[in-house]
Design a protein around this motif. Sequence first.
Motif, short mmCIF file in Angstrom:
data_model
loop_
_atom_site.label_atom_id
_atom_site.label_comp_id
_atom_site.label_asym_id
_atom_site.label_seq_id
_atom_site.Cartn_x
_atom_site.Cartn_y
_atom_site.Cartn_z
N GLN A 83 0.82 -1.20 0.00
CA GLN A 83 0.00 0.00 0.00
C GLN A 83 0.87 1.26 0.00
OE1 GLN A 83 -3.26 0.17 -0.44
NE2 GLN A 83 -3.03 2.41 -0.48
N HIS A 84 1.94 1.22 0.77
CA HIS A 84 2.81 2.40 0.90
C HIS A 84 3.49 2.72 -0.43
CE1 HIS A 84 5.25 5.41 2.78
NE2 HIS A 84 6.38 4.74 2.60
N VAL A 85 3.93 1.71 -1.15
CA VAL A 85 4.59 1.91 -2.44
C VAL A 85 3.64 2.58 -3.43
CG1 VAL A 85 5.45 0.67 -4.47
CG2 VAL A 85 6.34 0.12 -2.20
N LYS A 86 2.40 2.15 -3.45
CA LYS A 86 1.40 2.77 -4.34
C LYS A 86 1.28 4.26 -4.04
CE LYS A 86 -1.52 -1.36 -4.84
NZ LYS A 86 -2.84 -1.95 -4.52
N GLU A 87 1.22 4.59 -2.75
CA GLU A 87 1.09 5.99 -2.34
C GLU A 87 2.32 6.80 -2.71
OE1 GLU A 87 0.32 5.65 1.80
OE2 GLU A 87 -1.69 4.78 1.53
N LEU A 88 3.50 6.22 -2.49
CA LEU A 88 4.75 6.93 -2.79
C LEU A 88 4.89 7.21 -4.28
CD1 LEU A 88 7.46 5.24 -0.52
CD2 LEU A 88 6.66 7.60 -0.40
N LEU A 89 4.64 6.20 -5.10
CA LEU A 89 4.85 6.35 -6.54
C LEU A 89 3.74 7.15 -7.21
CD1 LEU A 89 6.38 2.89 -7.52
CD2 LEU A 89 7.53 5.06 -7.06
N ALA A 90 2.70 7.46 -6.46
CA ALA A 90 1.69 8.39 -6.97
C ALA A 90 2.19 9.83 -6.83
CB ALA A 90 0.38 8.23 -6.20
N LYS A 91 3.21 10.02 -6.01
CA LYS A 91 3.73 11.36 -5.75
C LYS A 91 5.10 11.61 -6.38
CE LYS A 91 1.61 11.15 -1.14
NZ LYS A 91 1.91 11.10 0.31
N LYS A 92 5.87 10.54 -6.62
CA LYS A 92 7.23 10.71 -7.15
C LYS A 92 7.60 9.50 -8.00
CE LYS A 92 9.70 8.77 -3.16
NZ LYS A 92 10.88 8.95 -2.30
N ALA A 125 9.94 8.83 6.25
CA ALA A 125 10.40 7.53 5.77
C ALA A 125 10.15 6.47 6.84
CB ALA A 125 11.87 7.59 5.40
N HIS A 126 10.19 5.21 6.42
CA HIS A 126 9.81 4.11 7.33
C HIS A 126 10.96 3.15 7.62
CE1 HIS A 126 5.82 5.57 6.16
NE2 HIS A 126 5.37 4.98 7.26
N LEU A 127 10.92 2.59 8.82
CA LEU A 127 11.86 1.56 9.28
C LEU A 127 11.05 0.37 9.76
CD1 LEU A 127 14.76 0.66 10.25
CD2 LEU A 127 14.19 1.75 12.44
N VAL A 128 11.41 -0.83 9.28
CA VAL A 128 10.71 -2.05 9.65
C VAL A 128 11.69 -2.96 10.38
CG1 VAL A 128 9.39 -4.03 8.81
CG2 VAL A 128 9.25 -1.83 7.60
N ILE A 129 11.32 -3.40 11.59
CA ILE A 129 12.20 -4.26 12.38
C ILE A 129 11.49 -5.57 12.70
CG2 ILE A 129 13.45 -2.29 13.31
CD1 ILE A 129 11.91 -2.59 15.92
N GLY A 130 12.19 -6.48 13.37
CA GLY A 130 11.63 -7.80 13.66
C GLY A 130 10.67 -7.80 14.84
N HIS A 131 9.86 -8.84 14.94
CA HIS A 131 8.83 -8.90 15.98
C HIS A 131 9.40 -9.02 17.39
CE1 HIS A 131 5.28 -10.17 13.18
NE2 HIS A 131 5.71 -8.94 12.98
#
Length: 279
Positions: A100-109, A251-257
């Motif tokens: 979902q985030h990629v769709k939103e980002l590439l709609a802007k840049k 920007a986003h950071l994804v870490i482990g559970h």
Amino acid sequence: MNAVETASHASEFNLTSGQFQRIRALVLKLTGIHLTEEKRQLAYGRYAKRLRALNLNNFDDYLCLVEQEDSAELDHFISAITTNFTGFFREPHHFEFLKQHVKELLAKKSQLRIWSAGCSTGEEPYTIAMTLLEAVPNIGRYDCKILATDLDKKVLATAAEGRYPLEKLQNLPLEVKRRGFVKGSGANAGFVKVRSEVANLIHFRQLNLLHDWPMKAAFDVIFCRNVVIYFDKEVQKKLFKKFSQRQVSGAHLVIGHSENLANVSDDYRIVGRTIYQKK
């Protein structure tokens, strides 16, 4: 040598307290991983395999070999202790967020930069690439790159090859298998190969997270999952500060559970389960 100094893990080799301290110091220096006393059995098991492979009789000889300048054993020493458990679409909600985030980002840049830090044998960056292709089927129109790095040269070679046993895919939906992989035949029977359109989005590089980082790009999303749990708090603080310096606000950071940023970084706010956004 007294009973306290001698490990009772097995009669094949002795691992003294002094030898274990040398191992701990080397592992910390080379990888940033802090081996506690509870990991002594693990270290024994991993490095006893190297002693057998090299036909060595004791840990002193092995450590002397590792400590030699430009030792050919150094890569094996690192690979033996780093844990490389991974899988395709592991912790799947991370990839639902990404789609979902990629769709939103590439709609802007038109440019997208993602980093898989600690990519191991490649399942994570390939999953990221497959997610991008699913989210934006015409992604070739955009400037999208995935950087995948790991300390371990051995697992990086596996990742770059993009060849996996069929059982690695057993829990994936049929449509994902079709979109992402080509089934092998003949000598490659029982294996799959990542499709070129997936692999072409990824650049694999060897990188020690504790050393200087040559890349200067700002990353829209950084995946660093199940990596920092092996570092002490001070190393974690330095690492997340460096991540923050490679990202702009939002920007986003994804870490482990099993990880969190509590008492480690104030640069991010939590926006999902182990998903953070730079303030």
